[in-house]
Every structure is written in C-alpha cells, then in structure tokens.
Design an enzyme around this catalytic site. Structure first.
Site, short mmCIF file in Angstrom:
data_model
loop_
_atom_site.label_atom_id
_atom_site.label_comp_id
_atom_site.label_asym_id
_atom_site.label_seq_id
_atom_site.Cartn_x
_atom_site.Cartn_y
_atom_site.Cartn_z
N GLN A 142 0.86 -1.19 0.00
CA GLN A 142 0.00 0.00 0.00
C GLN A 142 0.89 1.23 0.00
O GLN A 142 1.86 1.28 0.75
CB GLN A 142 -0.81 -0.03 1.29
CG GLN A 142 -1.07 1.30 1.96
CD GLN A 142 -2.29 1.97 1.40
OE1 GLN A 142 -3.24 1.31 1.02
NE2 GLN A 142 -2.27 3.27 1.33
N THR A 143 0.58 2.20 -0.82
CA THR A 143 1.34 3.43 -0.74
C THR A 143 0.49 4.60 -1.20
O THR A 143 -0.41 4.45 -1.99
CB THR A 143 2.63 3.35 -1.61
OG1 THR A 143 3.13 4.66 -1.80
CG2 THR A 143 2.35 2.75 -2.96
N ARG A 144 0.79 5.76 -0.66
CA ARG A 144 0.18 6.98 -1.17
C ARG A 144 1.27 7.99 -1.49
O ARG A 144 1.01 9.17 -1.64
CB ARG A 144 -0.84 7.54 -0.18
CG ARG A 144 -0.29 7.94 1.17
CD ARG A 144 -1.39 8.55 2.03
NE ARG A 144 -0.89 9.40 3.08
CZ ARG A 144 -0.63 9.00 4.33
NH1 ARG A 144 -0.82 7.75 4.67
NH2 ARG A 144 -0.20 9.86 5.23
N HIS A 201 10.51 5.62 -3.55
CA HIS A 201 11.95 5.87 -3.58
C HIS A 201 12.66 4.55 -3.30
O HIS A 201 12.04 3.50 -3.17
CB HIS A 201 12.31 6.96 -2.57
CG HIS A 201 11.73 8.30 -2.94
ND1 HIS A 201 12.10 8.97 -4.08
CD2 HIS A 201 10.80 9.07 -2.34
CE1 HIS A 201 11.42 10.11 -4.16
NE2 HIS A 201 10.62 10.19 -3.11
N HIS A 258 11.40 2.22 -0.47
CA HIS A 258 10.22 1.38 -0.73
C HIS A 258 10.55 0.25 -1.69
O HIS A 258 10.03 -0.85 -1.58
CB HIS A 258 9.09 2.23 -1.30
CG HIS A 258 8.84 3.47 -0.50
ND1 HIS A 258 9.23 4.70 -0.96
CD2 HIS A 258 8.27 3.66 0.70
CE1 HIS A 258 8.91 5.61 -0.05
NE2 HIS A 258 8.33 5.01 0.97
N ARG A 285 6.56 1.81 8.83
CA ARG A 285 6.41 2.69 9.99
C ARG A 285 5.33 3.71 9.72
O ARG A 285 5.19 4.22 8.62
CB ARG A 285 7.74 3.41 10.23
CG ARG A 285 8.81 2.51 10.77
CD ARG A 285 10.19 3.08 10.58
NE ARG A 285 10.28 4.51 10.87
CZ ARG A 285 11.12 5.05 11.76
NH1 ARG A 285 11.92 4.29 12.46
NH2 ARG A 285 11.17 6.35 11.93
#
Ligand SMILES: [Zn+2]
Length: 377
Positions: free
Chosen positions: A187-189, A193, A196, A282
């Site tokens: 999941q990312t918003r 970089h 990740h 985190r």
C-alpha cells in the site's frame, strides 16, 4: 480468456467474495434520494466489487458498535473501521436511491437509521478528538445519523486510471494466471523511492508475487497527486522489476488517516484482492504526530494468531549505507547515521522543485525526473 482456478489463493474475508453489482431496476428515478459524500462513494464502490467483503452495504448498528469498541463485526470477524452512510433524517420508504450528484448509482434497502456519538467514534477509531486531524474533521462535519442497509450498485464509479482499475476478482484472476499462491500487497500513497523499492523487493524474495497497490482515492491536498505517483510506479517497474512478478493496480479507497486501525483495514481489503501477505511500514496511514512510529504494527498483536489470515510483514525505515554498500535498515546495519544517505521529505521537495536529482542512493533517476517534471507543471 478461460477462467483460471483461483482456489490456491487466500480466501476472501469471511470466505466469499461479495458481488453487490446488479442491473438498474425500473423506477429508480422516482425513489427518495440520498446524496453520498466522496468517501461514501468510494466505500460504495468497494462494497460493489467485494473489496470490503463480507460487507454487503453500509453497516448496521450492531456491526458499527462492535467495530468501534472491539474491532470485530457482530459475526465475530475482525474489522477495524466503520463503513457507514451519514444522513440528516430517516427516509420514509424502505428503498432509497444513492446518488453521486444528480447521478443515481445504487439502491439501498433501508435496514436501520441510528444515532452515533462522533466524539466516541473519533476517540476509538482515530485515537484523538482533535479536529485538526483530517479524518476527525471529516467525521465531525458529517451528518448526524447513520443509515444502514444492503446495496445494489448498477453504476460503478468512473476509475481515475481505467487501465489500473482491477476489482478483487480481477487481481485474483491475474495472480492465478501467473501461478502465484503467496502474494504480498504493498500500500502506498507516496512516490516510491529506493527505501520502498528495497522493502517491496525484500518481501517479494519470500513469496511468489507482488501487488503494488497505490491508493488513488481521496487524499489530503498536500499529498503528491495520484497521476504523478502512478507515473513514478510505471517508470520504476519498467526499469527495475521483473514484469512477471509484479502486478500494478490502483486501490480505490479514500484515505481516512486512522493510522493503526487503517493498517488493519487495509490488510483485510488486500486479503479480498487475493494477497496472503501485506507490508506494514512505519507510521502506516498516519498523519502528523497522532500515532507512534510502530503503532500500526503493534495493533496486529491485538488479534488472535491467524484470525486475520493475511500475514503482516513489518518493515523498518530503509536507507542506503555507504559502509554496508547497500540498502539496509536499523535491523540489518550497525553503522551510524553518518554512513547513511538520508534526506528529509522537505529536503527532497527542495531538490526536486529546483530541478535537481536527489542522490541515486535515495531515488532512481527515472522516478526523480517524473517528480521534477510534476513540479514544473
Ligand atoms: Zn551499514
């Protein structure tokens, strides 16, 4: 295309993938209407596709109460956040039309209308009643009653990225076609970089496939626009990931910024999409200083082993270490901060806005170029 057996994949939450799509019945234009807010439209579409299985509509009072207090549905299944429809008044009929502006999207079979306590929902779900918190602000601003009931959606939301719009049945088919059984969801918003990239590849080393699943629903206005982020993922995947090990698709949820509870909710949704594992970094889904760095990881311990079924994979903040000569985290590198290539978010934005590439140890140049271009536009 012939159907591919998906039975090697993890089962949907509750055992069955919900499908609340249907044909538009006659007479819907005459029904009493309830206009949905943006977040509610996103939830509606996710109910339709089965992304929120086992939910078949907006939550009843019994589900709502138990979710708020105990993070479980009335049935006993884990669930972390309310999926509710706020209204001003009880409808008069037993069926209402749910609208996006003037557009009738769905029917709702009225089950209950109930009062709720916004302060309590904020305290339990967001761990704060501070109205500066974007999720709390939205909650406090919404209407005062909740309307529950099963929905039938006959007009799906227009996806922001049609080529990336895969429903849970479609990601499951994509995984099965590739012969995958164990799939990790990311999941990312934010733009991806090197940090990740490192953790997604670290996770991928232990499973069959990777679902990069950026959130493209509503976010705060200061988050990087979804179109820019999607372009970053594309250039990164083209250059640095094997095509047969990765599926890129858009996650249509709206951000709630509920931190730990949203991490659970995101994991359950990804289970419905067919992921057996889910990366939790985190401060997942956090905002400001409302949550401790590891709260979104610790909350998984509040569930019985295997109760969620999907397996969380916890990651530390990653960086490039000049002494190790590779990407690492505090778990794997003994060297001090001086050896690490670390740039604050503010510093990265300054570089990009000035048209300068961050160090290659921090960002892939292809990704940085996309971001620099976005700053120029
Ligand atoms: Zn090191």
């Amino acid at each position: 295309m012939t159907a591919v057996a998906t039975d090697r994949l993890i089962k949907p939450h509750g055992g069955t993938l919900v499908d609340r799509t249907g044909a538009r019945p006659d007479g819907v234009e005459e029904l009493e209407r309830v206009a949905l807010a943006s977040r509610e439209l996103s939830d509606l579409d996710m109910v339709a596709s089965g992304a929120l299985s086992p939910l078949e509509g907006f939550m009843s009072r019994a589900d709502y109460e138990r979710v708020v207090e105990e993070m479980h549905l009335e049935s006993g299944l884990p669930w972390a956040l309310p999926v509710c429809l706020a209204v001003d008044a009880a409808p008069s009929g037993d069926t209402v039309a749910l609208t996006d502006g003037d557009d009738v999207r769905a029917l709702l079979e009225v089950e209950q209308v109930f009062e709720y306590d916004k302060e309590r929902e904020a305290e339990r779900c967001f761990r704060t009643t501070d109205s500066n918190h974007p999720g709390v602000a939205r909650l406090f601003a919404q209407k005062d009653l909740y309307l529950s009931g099963r929905v039938t959606v006959f007009e799906r939301a227009e996806p922001a990225f049609p080529e990336l719009a895969l429903d849970p049945s479609e990601t499951r088919a994509a995984f099965a076609e590739r012969g995958w059984k164990r799939v990790v969801g990311f999941q990312t918003r934010n733009p991806i970089h090197r940090a990740h990239e490192y953790l997604t590849k670290g996770a991928l080393e232990t499973v069959d496939g990777l679902l990069i699943h950026p959130l493209v629903g509503d976010t705060k206005s200061d988050d990087v626009p979804a179109a820019t982020r999607v372009e970053c993922y594309r250039v990164l995947l083209d250059e640095y990931y094997p095509a047969d090990r990765v599926v890129l698709s858009a996650f249509p949820a709206a951000m709630r910024y509920a931190g730990p509870r949203e991490a659970i909710w995101h994991a359950i949704c990804r289970k419905n999409y067919g992921c057996s594992h889910f990366i939790v970094g985190r401060d997942h889904a956090g905002v400001g200083d409302y949550y401790g760095t590891y709260d979104a990881q610790l909350i998984f311990d509040e569930f019985e082993p295997h109760e969620l079924d999907i397996e969380p994979m916890f990651f530390e903040h990653a960086f490039y270490c000049r002494v190790c000569g590779q990407m690492a985290t505090p778990k794997t590198c003994p060297h001090g901060g001086d050896a690490h290539v670390f740039l604050s978010g503010t510093k990265v934005r300054e570089l990009l806005a000035a048209g300068e590439l961050p160090p290659v140890e921090f960002s892939r140049p292809e990704v940085a170029e996309v971001l620099i271009q976005a700053y120029r536009d």
